[in-house]
Design a protein around this motif. Structure first.
Motif, PDB file in Angstrom:
ATOM      1  N   LEU A 283       0.812  -1.208   0.000  1.00 13.26           N
ATOM      2  CA  LEU A 283       0.000   0.000   0.000  1.00 13.26           C
ATOM      3  C   LEU A 283       0.849   1.263   0.000  1.00 13.26           C
ATOM      4  CD1 LEU A 283      -2.744  -1.103   2.582  1.00 13.26           C
ATOM      5  CD2 LEU A 283      -2.836  -1.206   0.083  1.00 13.26           C
ATOM      6  N   GLY A 284       2.171   1.124  -0.105  1.00 10.53           N
ATOM      7  CA  GLY A 284       3.035   2.298  -0.160  1.00 10.53           C
ATOM      8  C   GLY A 284       3.358   2.879   1.191  1.00 10.53           C
ATOM      9  N   LEU A 285       3.290   2.084   2.256  1.00  9.60           N
ATOM     10  CA  LEU A 285       3.592   2.535   3.609  1.00  9.60           C
ATOM     11  C   LEU A 285       4.617   1.601   4.244  1.00  9.60           C
ATOM     12  CD1 LEU A 285      -0.036   3.380   4.799  1.00  9.60           C
ATOM     13  CD2 LEU A 285       1.716   5.002   4.042  1.00  9.60           C
ATOM     14  N   SER A 286       4.985   1.871   5.505  1.00  8.60           N
ATOM     15  CA  SER A 286       5.916   1.031   6.262  1.00  8.60           C
ATOM     16  C   SER A 286       5.472   0.954   7.713  1.00  8.60           C
ATOM     17  CB  SER A 286       7.349   1.589   6.182  1.00  8.60           C
ATOM     18  OG  SER A 286       7.826   1.570   4.859  1.00  8.60           O
ATOM     19  N   ASP A 287       6.065   0.011   8.438  1.00  8.68           N
ATOM     20  CA  ASP A 287       5.822  -0.152   9.876  1.00  8.68           C
ATOM     21  C   ASP A 287       7.168   0.027  10.605  1.00  8.68           C
ATOM     22  OD1 ASP A 287       3.158  -0.834   9.266  1.00  8.68           O
ATOM     23  OD2 ASP A 287       3.722  -2.931   8.943  1.00  8.68           O
ATOM     24  N   PRO A 288       7.631   1.265  10.733  1.00 15.78           N
ATOM     25  CA  PRO A 288       9.012   1.482  11.198  1.00 15.78           C
ATOM     26  C   PRO A 288       9.168   1.382  12.713  1.00 15.78           C
ATOM     27  CG  PRO A 288       7.976   3.569  10.705  1.00 15.78           C
ATOM     28  CD  PRO A 288       6.966   2.518  10.343  1.00 15.78           C
ATOM     29  N   TYR A 289      10.391   0.992  13.109  1.00 11.38           N
ATOM     30  CA  TYR A 289      10.868   1.075  14.483  1.00 11.38           C
ATOM     31  C   TYR A 289      12.387   1.270  14.449  1.00 11.38           C
ATOM     32  CZ  TYR A 289      12.468  -3.797  14.184  1.00 11.38           C
ATOM     33  OH  TYR A 289      13.116  -4.957  13.834  1.00 11.38           O
ATOM     34  N   VAL A 290      12.953   1.722  15.556  1.00 15.51           N
ATOM     35  CA  VAL A 290      14.373   2.084  15.612  1.00 15.51           C
ATOM     36  C   VAL A 290      15.087   1.188  16.616  1.00 15.51           C
ATOM     37  CG1 VAL A 290      16.040   3.945  16.047  1.00 15.51           C
ATOM     38  CG2 VAL A 290      13.809   4.474  15.047  1.00 15.51           C
ATOM     39  N   LYS A 291      16.307   0.784  16.260  1.00 18.61           N
ATOM     40  CA  LYS A 291      17.183   0.026  17.162  1.00 18.61           C
ATOM     41  C   LYS A 291      18.448   0.862  17.417  1.00 18.61           C
ATOM     42  CE  LYS A 291      17.665  -4.419  16.557  1.00 18.61           C
ATOM     43  NZ  LYS A 291      17.943  -5.739  15.936  1.00 18.61           N
ATOM     44  N   LEU A 292      18.820   0.981  18.695  1.00 20.24           N
ATOM     45  CA  LEU A 292      19.992   1.749  19.112  1.00 20.24           C
ATOM     46  C   LEU A 292      21.004   0.823  19.772  1.00 20.24           C
ATOM     47  CD1 LEU A 292      18.127   4.771  20.750  1.00 20.24           C
ATOM     48  CD2 LEU A 292      19.061   4.683  18.437  1.00 20.24           C
ATOM     49  N   LYS A 293      22.265   1.048  19.444  1.00 22.79           N
ATOM     50  CA  LYS A 293      23.326   0.236  20.040  1.00 22.79           C
ATOM     51  C   LYS A 293      24.637   0.990  19.961  1.00 22.79           C
ATOM     52  CE  LYS A 293      25.351  -4.412  19.898  1.00 22.79           C
ATOM     53  NZ  LYS A 293      25.368  -5.725  19.191  1.00 22.79           N
ATOM     54  N   LEU A 294      25.516   0.773  20.960  1.00 25.43           N
ATOM     55  CA  LEU A 294      26.858   1.347  20.942  1.00 25.43           C
ATOM     56  C   LEU A 294      27.835   0.337  20.362  1.00 25.43           C
ATOM     57  CD1 LEU A 294      27.082   3.174  24.387  1.00 25.43           C
ATOM     58  CD2 LEU A 294      26.749   4.188  22.149  1.00 25.43           C
ATOM     59  N   SER A 295      28.762   0.811  19.565  1.00 29.54           N
ATOM     60  CA  SER A 295      29.759  -0.080  18.966  1.00 29.54           C
ATOM     61  C   SER A 295      30.608  -0.734  20.043  1.00 29.54           C
ATOM     62  CB  SER A 295      30.654   0.712  18.008  1.00 29.54           C
ATOM     63  OG  SER A 295      31.332   1.742  18.710  1.00 29.54           O
ATOM     64  N   GLY A 296      30.992  -1.986  19.788  1.00 25.56           N
ATOM     65  CA  GLY A 296      31.825  -2.725  20.725  1.00 25.56           C
ATOM     66  C   GLY A 296      31.077  -3.359  21.876  1.00 25.56           C
ATOM     67  N   GLU A 297      29.753  -3.250  21.912  1.00 23.29           N
ATOM     68  CA  GLU A 297      28.959  -3.821  22.999  1.00 23.29           C
ATOM     69  C   GLU A 297      28.284  -5.103  22.534  1.00 23.29           C
ATOM     70  OE1 GLU A 297      28.627  -3.163  26.085  1.00 23.29           O
ATOM     71  OE2 GLU A 297      29.788  -1.318  26.209  1.00 23.29           O
ATOM     72  N   MET A 298      28.217  -6.076  23.452  1.00 24.58           N
ATOM     73  CA  MET A 298      27.549  -7.339  23.165  1.00 24.58           C
ATOM     74  C   MET A 298      26.123  -7.368  23.703  1.00 24.58           C
ATOM     75  SD  MET A 298      29.934  -8.788  21.511  1.00 24.58           S
ATOM     76  CE  MET A 298      29.228 -10.433  21.331  1.00 24.58           C
ATOM     77  N   LEU A 299      25.688  -6.282  24.339  1.00 25.10           N
ATOM     78  CA  LEU A 299      24.351  -6.234  24.913  1.00 25.10           C
ATOM     79  C   LEU A 299      23.303  -6.092  23.817  1.00 25.10           C
ATOM     80  CD1 LEU A 299      25.072  -3.801  27.878  1.00 25.10           C
ATOM     81  CD2 LEU A 299      24.846  -6.277  27.986  1.00 25.10           C
ATOM     82  N   PRO A 300      22.055  -6.539  24.065  1.00 26.38           N
ATOM     83  CA  PRO A 300      20.989  -6.385  23.069  1.00 26.38           C
ATOM     84  C   PRO A 300      20.719  -4.916  22.774  1.00 26.38           C
ATOM     85  CG  PRO A 300      20.356  -7.956  24.783  1.00 26.38           C
ATOM     86  CD  PRO A 300      21.610  -7.298  25.250  1.00 26.38           C
ATOM     87  N   SER A 301      20.262  -4.648  21.571  1.00 29.87           N
ATOM     88  CA  SER A 301      19.956  -3.275  21.171  1.00 29.87           C
ATOM     89  C   SER A 301      18.696  -2.773  21.869  1.00 29.87           C
ATOM     90  CB  SER A 301      19.751  -3.211  19.650  1.00 29.87           C
ATOM     91  OG  SER A 301      20.907  -3.630  18.963  1.00 29.87           O
ATOM     92  N   LYS A 302      18.630  -1.463  22.068  1.00 31.90           N
ATOM     93  CA  LYS A 302      17.429  -0.822  22.569  1.00 31.90           C
ATOM     94  C   LYS A 302      16.465  -0.601  21.397  1.00 31.90           C
ATOM     95  CE  LYS A 302      19.277  -0.086  26.720  1.00 31.90           C
ATOM     96  NZ  LYS A 302      18.751  -0.636  27.987  1.00 31.90           N
ATOM     97  N   LYS A 303      15.156  -0.808  21.632  1.00 31.16           N
ATOM     98  CA  LYS A 303      14.173  -0.717  20.549  1.00 31.16           C
ATOM     99  C   LYS A 303      13.046   0.236  20.922  1.00 31.16           C
ATOM    100  CE  LYS A 303      14.855  -5.525  19.041  1.00 31.16           C
ATOM    101  NZ  LYS A 303      14.157  -6.819  18.793  1.00 31.16           N
ATOM    102  N   THR A 304      12.594   0.975  19.921  1.00 30.06           N
ATOM    103  CA  THR A 304      11.408   1.799  20.094  1.00 30.06           C
ATOM    104  C   THR A 304      10.161   0.951  19.813  1.00 30.06           C
ATOM    105  OG1 THR A 304      11.328   2.501  17.772  1.00 30.06           O
ATOM    106  CG2 THR A 304      12.692   3.812  19.275  1.00 30.06           C
ATOM    107  N   THR A 305       9.027   1.550  20.009  1.00 30.98           N
ATOM    108  CA  THR A 305       7.779   0.880  19.629  1.00 30.98           C
ATOM    109  C   THR A 305       7.627   0.906  18.111  1.00 30.98           C
ATOM    110  OG1 THR A 305       6.590   2.971  19.893  1.00 30.98           O
ATOM    111  CG2 THR A 305       6.645   1.476  21.790  1.00 30.98           C
ATOM    112  N   ILE A 306       6.741   0.074  17.602  1.00 26.61           N
ATOM    113  CA  ILE A 306       6.485  -0.017  16.164  1.00 26.61           C
ATOM    114  C   ILE A 306       5.332   0.920  15.810  1.00 26.61           C
ATOM    115  CG2 ILE A 306       5.834  -1.549  14.278  1.00 26.61           C
ATOM    116  CD1 ILE A 306       6.959  -3.871  15.987  1.00 26.61           C
ATOM    117  N   LYS A 307       5.544   1.774  14.827  1.00 25.12           N
ATOM    118  CA  LYS A 307       4.508   2.674  14.340  1.00 25.12           C
ATOM    119  C   LYS A 307       3.952   2.119  13.030  1.00 25.12           C
ATOM    120  CE  LYS A 307       5.164   5.546  17.695  1.00 25.12           C
ATOM    121  NZ  LYS A 307       4.159   5.729  18.757  1.00 25.12           N
TER     122      LYS A 307
END
Length: 547
Positions: A283-307
């Motif tokens: 339909l020409g749209l998306s369901d975006p969300y964002v993942k944040l992470k610092l380089s060199g880290e093995m921890l899981p990424s932080k995630k926003t909600t899905i829009k």
């Protein structure tokens, strides 16, 4: 005549004294001992010596025999004896390479009369140092502490030539004797060879140094009063540099090659919105969300909600990430399109170097999304939209005092105040490092792992199979808005079966730790006795870092 006679008598006595001193000094320095009778020493086993002879030998008895805390290291002395010819050449080459630029700078400055200082001969001799014993300490810190007792009665041949105009002065160092007990600390211990990042050396007491110094063939150390003066100067100068708590730190590994870095701050990221994202749905749209992470880290990424179903999402969501190297780490921002089936498609990405951030200053960023960081990718210039962020780097405050030891339960402050007299009130991060456990034994199996429970959040270490003394060395982070003064953390040691069995899990012991001491002290590194365990201990390091 009477006055003249007295005057001439005084002059005669003065001249006689001077001539006598010069003649005596000459005979003392240049006398030939070969004509004196020499008797072979009498050699006896220790069991046949009398009390007086044994007392004379006590200072020469090695420390491993006098002190049971010191271990005998004959193998090391044998190793040094065989390697000494090669070590001698390597050490002397290093001495020449280090001193030549220093001497060149000294000689080349100003209008000094000294034209050159060179080594005519440089050799440490044929006798290596002897390790009379070595003592190793067990600590709760991530380090190895040793105290070797070193004695060196060497026969070096070191001749330095000082050229002053047309005069060449030879200075020779002979009969060198050194006795020292340094403390050598290897820290921190890391997983990259040679498994330690630094060598820290300090002296526990002033060293004993004895040597002879010949200038133009004469032993100047025989001049009355000069020897104790030189000894005192050497001990004082060495003490200023290396007597504990002064240390000499020798880096072995680069900080980026395996050395464990401690957190130094928190980066606050507010994901505001994105605009003109790529169309990924039918339909020409998306369901975006964002993942944040610092380089060199093995921890899981932080995630926003899905829009859902939008190309211009608005989030206004806040995240915190722990920073270990603000000069080298980057914030990795990835925008994905959520799919119900299959993998999620990446809409774009961008990186933010943390070194562009000023401490405690908020920076608003509008970033163009890219396909990747490959500058040669032809699709990189394709428009993928923008993302707006607010980023703030908040460094931690300095470390407070450290408490170490072995405890049943930690104590708390009666007055509710820290060492600084102030009660912490700011946000921060609680760092929990589970180093390992000792003497944990299960009834049916021994495959231990640690479970950390704090404020309803549960985290686990890896499983160590078939071990009663597991070593994990795993760190867990808990981001908090206020200090956990009234909180407790629960750590349980569990064992899990690795094959078919009726007993899948069993508890090996647990401990409940009050966090008030951690907040006020800044750091506690202890071995805690496990409840419901016969002799079990768990080694935990707790840190509270406030921004």
């Amino acid at each position: 005549m009477g006055f003249l006679g007295i005057f001439l008598g005084i002059i005669g006595v003065g001249i006689g004294i001077v001539i006598g001193l010069v003649l005596g000094f000459y005979l003392f320095i240049y006398s030939d001992p070969q004509n004196e009778p020499f008797e072979d020493p009498i050699v006896k086993p220790i069991s046949e010596l009398d009390t007086t002879s044994l007392q004379d030998l006590v200072p020469e008895i090695p420390l491993w025999l006098k002190n049971p805390d010191y271990d005998r290291v004959d193998w090391l002395n044998t190793f040094l004896l065989n390697m000494w010819p090669y070590l001698d050449k390597a050490i002397c080459a290093a001495i020449r390479q280090t001193t030549e630029p220093i001497v060149a700078d000294y000689v080349g400055q100003g209008h000094r009369p000294i034209e050159a200082i060179t080594f005519e001969t440089l050799s440490l001799g044929t006798l290596p140092p002897i390790f009379q014993g070595i003592k190793v300490y067990e600590t709760d810190e991530n380090q190895l502490v040793m105290e070797p007792a070193i004695k060196w009665a060497g026969n070096p041949n070191i001749v330095i030539v000082v050229k002053i105009s047309f005069l060449r002065i030879k200075i020779q160092l002979v009969d060198l004797q050194v006795f020292a007990v340094p403390r050598v600390t290897l820290k921190p211990l890391v997983s990259a060879f040679p498994c330690f990042a630094n060598v820290v050396v300090s002296l526990l007491e002033k060293p004993h140094v004895d040597f002879g110094l010949k200038v133009l063939g004469g032993d100047v150390m025989s001049i009355p009063g000069l020897y104790p003066l030189v000894q005192d100067i050497i001990k004082k100068e060495v003490a200023k540099l290396y007597l504990w708590p002064q240390t000499l730190q020798i880096p072995i590994l680069d900080s980026s090659l395996g050395a464990v870095k401690k957190p130094v701050g928190v980066v606050h990221v507010k994901v505001i919105r994105a605009t003109k994202l790529m169309k990924m749905d039918i339909l020409g749209l998306s369901d975006p969300y964002v993942k944040l992470k610092l380089s060199g880290e093995m921890l899981p990424s932080k995630k926003t909600t899905i829009k859902k179903k939008t190309l211009n999402p608005v989030w206004n969501e806040n995240f915190k990430l722990v920073v270990k190297d603000p000069q080298a780490q980057t914030l990795q921002v990835n925008v994905f399109d959520w799919d119900k089936v299959g993998s999620h498609d990446r809409l774009g990405m961008q990186v933010v170097p943390l070194k562009i951030l000023q401490p405690n200053e908020t920076k608003e960023l509008t970033l163009d999304l890219l396909k990747n960081t490959n500058v040669t990718d032809p699709l990189k210039k394709q428009q993928r939209g923008q993302i707006m962020l607010e980023v703030t780097y908040a460094p931690f405050r300095e470390d407070s005092d450290v408490v170490t030891g072995t405890l049943n339960t930690p104590t708390t402050k009666e007055n509710g105040a820290g060492f600084s007299g102030e009660t912490p009130i700011g946000a921060g991060v609680l760092l929990v490092t589970v180093q390992g456990a000792e003497d944990v034994e299960g009834e049916h199996h021994n495959n231990p792992y640690a479970v950390i429970i704090f404020r309803g959040e549960t985290k686990k270490t890896k499983i160590i199979r078939k071990s009663r003394d597991p070593k994990w060395n795993e760190e867990f982070q808990f981001m908090l808005e206020e200090p956990p003064i009234h909180d407790k953390i629960h750590i349980q040691i569990m064992s899990k079966r690795t094959r078919m069995s009726f007993y899948s899990k069993e508890s090996l012991g647990h401990v409940v730790i009050n966090l008030a001491d951690v907040v006020y002290n800044g750091r506690i590194n202890n071995k805690f006795h496990l409840i419901d365990s016969k002799n079990g201990l768990v080694h935990v390091e707790l840190r509270w870092r406030e921004t």
